[in-house]
Design a protein around this motif. Structure first.
Motif, mmCIF file in Angstrom:
data_model
loop_
_atom_site.group_PDB
_atom_site.id
_atom_site.type_symbol
_atom_site.label_atom_id
_atom_site.label_comp_id
_atom_site.label_asym_id
_atom_site.label_seq_id
_atom_site.Cartn_x
_atom_site.Cartn_y
_atom_site.Cartn_z
ATOM 1 N N GLY A 351 6.094 5.482 -9.206
ATOM 2 C CA GLY A 351 5.638 5.141 -10.724
ATOM 3 C C GLY A 351 3.898 5.505 -10.743
ATOM 4 N N ALA A 352 3.573 5.150 -11.596
ATOM 5 C CA ALA A 352 2.116 5.066 -11.815
ATOM 6 C C ALA A 352 1.039 4.306 -10.910
ATOM 7 N N SER A 353 0.082 5.029 -10.419
ATOM 8 C CA SER A 353 -0.812 4.208 -9.373
ATOM 9 C C SER A 353 -2.059 4.599 -9.896
ATOM 10 N N VAL A 354 -3.183 3.659 -9.592
ATOM 11 C CA VAL A 354 -4.566 3.667 -9.655
ATOM 12 C C VAL A 354 -4.945 3.662 -8.490
ATOM 13 N N LYS A 355 -5.689 4.685 -8.233
ATOM 14 C CA LYS A 355 -6.338 5.039 -6.483
ATOM 15 C C LYS A 355 -7.876 4.397 -6.480
ATOM 16 N N ASN A 356 -7.801 3.811 -5.533
ATOM 17 C CA ASN A 356 -9.359 3.290 -4.996
ATOM 18 C C ASN A 356 -9.514 3.827 -3.533
ATOM 19 N N ASP A 357 -10.256 4.905 -3.485
ATOM 20 C CA ASP A 357 -10.642 5.341 -2.046
ATOM 21 C C ASP A 357 -11.952 5.001 -1.862
ATOM 22 N N VAL A 358 -11.830 3.675 -1.287
ATOM 23 C CA VAL A 358 -13.026 3.089 -0.605
ATOM 24 C C VAL A 358 -13.392 2.901 0.656
ATOM 25 N N SER A 359 -14.410 2.501 0.979
ATOM 26 C CA SER A 359 -14.945 2.350 2.455
ATOM 27 C C SER A 359 -15.765 1.078 2.607
ATOM 28 N N VAL A 360 -15.588 0.289 3.538
ATOM 29 C CA VAL A 360 -16.211 -0.622 4.005
ATOM 30 C C VAL A 360 -16.547 -0.746 5.526
ATOM 31 N N PRO A 361 -17.556 -1.628 6.040
ATOM 32 C CA PRO A 361 -17.662 -1.527 7.534
ATOM 33 C C PRO A 361 -16.451 -1.983 7.988
ATOM 34 N N VAL A 362 -15.931 -1.433 9.218
ATOM 35 C CA VAL A 362 -14.542 -1.674 9.787
ATOM 36 C C VAL A 362 -14.256 -2.918 9.913
ATOM 37 N N SER A 363 -15.212 -3.805 10.363
ATOM 38 C CA SER A 363 -15.106 -5.053 10.467
ATOM 39 C C SER A 363 -14.567 -5.986 9.358
ATOM 40 N N LYS A 364 -15.013 -5.390 8.288
ATOM 41 C CA LYS A 364 -14.870 -6.121 6.940
ATOM 42 C C LYS A 364 -13.371 -5.522 6.201
ATOM 43 N N VAL A 365 -12.869 -4.667 6.528
ATOM 44 C CA VAL A 365 -11.754 -4.327 6.423
ATOM 45 C C VAL A 365 -10.724 -5.350 6.092
ATOM 46 N N PRO A 366 -10.285 -6.264 6.915
ATOM 47 C CA PRO A 366 -9.142 -7.394 6.506
ATOM 48 C C PRO A 366 -9.954 -8.176 5.409
ATOM 49 N N ALA A 367 -11.011 -8.504 5.239
ATOM 50 C CA ALA A 367 -11.356 -9.556 4.371
ATOM 51 C C ALA A 367 -11.386 -8.656 2.898
ATOM 52 N N PHE A 368 -12.064 -7.461 3.031
ATOM 53 C CA PHE A 368 -11.787 -6.507 1.787
ATOM 54 C C PHE A 368 -10.305 -6.662 0.966
ATOM 55 N N ILE A 369 -9.265 -6.393 2.191
ATOM 56 C CA ILE A 369 -8.041 -6.166 1.731
ATOM 57 C C ILE A 369 -7.508 -7.409 0.992
ATOM 58 N N GLU A 370 -7.627 -8.674 1.832
ATOM 59 C CA GLU A 370 -7.273 -9.827 1.352
ATOM 60 C C GLU A 370 -7.943 -10.193 -0.257
ATOM 61 N N GLU A 371 -9.334 -10.066 -0.353
ATOM 62 C CA GLU A 371 -9.795 -10.594 -1.616
ATOM 63 C C GLU A 371 -9.570 -9.506 -2.557
ATOM 64 N N ALA A 372 -9.358 -8.257 -2.251
ATOM 65 C CA ALA A 372 -9.267 -7.137 -3.262
ATOM 66 C C ALA A 372 -7.535 -7.373 -3.689
#
Ligand code: 2HG
Ligand code: ZN
Length: 479
Positions: A351-372
């Motif tokens: 279906g339709a999707s909105v893309k976010n091609d983002v980067s954060v420091p590697v150590s922050k990836v889990p927190a970023f995914i959870e909060e986003a």
């Protein structure tokens, strides 16, 4: 031939002059060809152009650019047209010509001692990889669209991809460049030197400029020795935090052997299993997240498989990994990679999707995914977060699939609000709003916010200095 205007700027006279340069094979004016070149892979933009010009060599590119410059006609350079941000679509008013690099398709030179290849813009990334492999070398750049994406576009957008964790982005592989400037001048910069410290680094200005400063026609790329051993595992984990823990374990064990460390969500992988023929999960049961880890070494008999199993056993014993499958053959390795590489195609079919091609420091990836994920769920009930991507370098494709019962057109109209929610979290972790896909036509509006002040002012001055009339890929990158 009367000098009739096809669009406000493109005249029959110009088209005929271009035909005289590139010949019949070098000019497509059939509506099916021009329509295909006027739409992007994601089908976000539908432009219009009266011709797709296909020069066969650099001199022809230069001659076409000179003709267009004299007529004041803008050029949109197009390679494989796989941009995720509408980077290669012409404008809706038909005022721009598309210049395809497809016929610039020669490998000019490959030197296994210098470990370099000199290659033209229209060679697909896949063909370039195969040419390097024939000489016992590896071109260490791999992206999901490599069968279609062409070297010129890959460099123009500074593609990242699956091996950035080890070898860097496209720009890290470029030693020399040949490009046609907006006035038709050919810049011959195809040097293959490892050291060349002579003023401003012009090639790096063109890499990542997305066709707004000129047309890349050829490049000298660095190669590395071909791996003699490759080991791939597909691992199930409960959380992105566990995936990070696993990454740290591989880093501690032998950081130099990691060639890819990719994260996938359970939902995104289920789309692949559902929509892509012959895709299968190599594990007994589904999990919330998966990791694809690839180790590779040019050393023979390095015992890589043993290394992989040793780290995985430790992670299984610690409860970091729930289950894992190690590829036993090239076919199994390819099947595991397909699960990852078909993510975009499967999302498109879902279906339709909105893309976010983002980067954060590697150590922050889990927190970023959870909060986003939480922020998007609060914004739109039923929205489906599909985070995946290059965890080893911190680049996550935080894509949002439409709620099951939503109208796709309505969903896509919510684009800016969704992106802004995700970017609030990106900002919190000092990340980037565009990690590897570039800016294209989709994201210039975000530039003042993220790169405003001195950075954007400097970018504008560079653009004005090199392309004062704004004839190269207008409307892309800069707002
Ligand atoms: C990938 O990593 C590409 O597969 C595409 O960068 C990501 O579809 C996407 O958002
Ligand atoms: Zn990617």
């Amino acid at each position: 031939m009367p000098d009739t205007a096809i669009s406000p700027t493109v005249t029959m006279q110009l088209i005929e002059a271009i035909r005289a340069v590139v010949g019949e094979r070098g000019l497509l004016t059939d509506p099916s060809d021009t329509a295909a070149a006027s739409e992007d892979w994601r089908r976000l933009y539908k432009g219009r152009t009266s011709a797709v010009v296909r020069p066969a060599n650099t001199e022809e590119v230069a001659a076409v650019v000179r003709l267009c410059a004299a007529a004041g006609v803008p050029i949109v350079t197009q390679g494989g047209n796989t941009s995720m941000v509408g980077g290669a679509v012409p404008a809706e008013d038909g005022s721009e010509l598309v210049l395809s690099t497809a016929r610039l398709n020669r490998v000019r030179d490959l030197d296994p001692v210098d470990m370099t290849m000199t290659i033209e813009a229209g060679v697909t990334l896949k063909a370039a990889q195969l040419a390097a492999a024939e000489h016992g070398c590896l071109l260490p750049l791999s992206i999901s669209s490599e069968g279609t994406a062409q070297i010129g576009g890959v460099l123009a957008v500074n593609a990242g991809g699956n091996n950035t964790v080890r070898y860097g982005n496209a720009r890290d592989l470029v030693l020399g460049l040949e490009a046609v400037l907006p006035d038709g001048t050919i810049w011959h910069g195809l040097r293959r030197l490892r050291k060349d410290n002579t003023g401003y680094c012009l090639r790096q200005l063109f890499v990542g400029s997305e066709g707004t400063l000129g047309i890349i026609t050829a490049a000298v790329l660095k190669l590395v020795p071909q791996p003699k051993e490759v080991a791939v595992a597909f691992c199930a984990v409960e959380t992105a935090a566990a995936a990070l823990d696993l990454f740290a374990r591989f880093q501690a064990h032998d950081v130099a052997s990691i060639s890819a460390f990719e994260l996938m969500s359970g939902l995104g992988t289920s789309f692949v299993l559902q929509h892509i023929p012959n895709a299968t999960l190599p594990l007994d049961r589904p999990a919330p997240f998966y990791v694809l880890v690839e180790l590779a070494t040019p050393r023979p008999n390095a015992g890589l498989r043993g290394s992989l199993e040793e780290v995985l056993e430790g992670a299984l014993a610690a409860g970091v990994v729930i289950d894992a499958a190690v590829a036993e053959s090239d076919a199994q390795r390819a099947a595991i990679w397909r699960l990852r590489e078909e993510h975009s195609e499967a999302q498109k079919r879902e279906g339709a999707s909105v893309k976010n091609d983002v980067s954060v420091p590697v150590s922050k990836v889990p927190a970023f995914i959870e909060e986003a994920t939480a922020a998007c769920a609060a914004l739109m009930p039923g929205i489906r977060a599909v985070p995946f991507g290059h965890m080893g370098d911190g680049n996550i494709h935080f894509n949002l699939e439409q709620p099951l019962d939503a109208d796709p057109v309505w969903f896509l109209a919510q684009d800016h609000a969704i992106v802004e929610k995700v970017n609030e979290v990106v900002r919190k972790y000092d990340g980037s709003f565009s990690a590897e896909h570039g800016i294209g036509k989709l994201k210039p509006y975000m530039m003042p916010d993220w790169r405003g002040g001195a950075e954007l002012a400097l970018m504008r001055r560079i653009k004005d200095a090199i392309d004062p009339r704004g004839l190269m890929n207008p409307g892309k990158v800069l707002p």
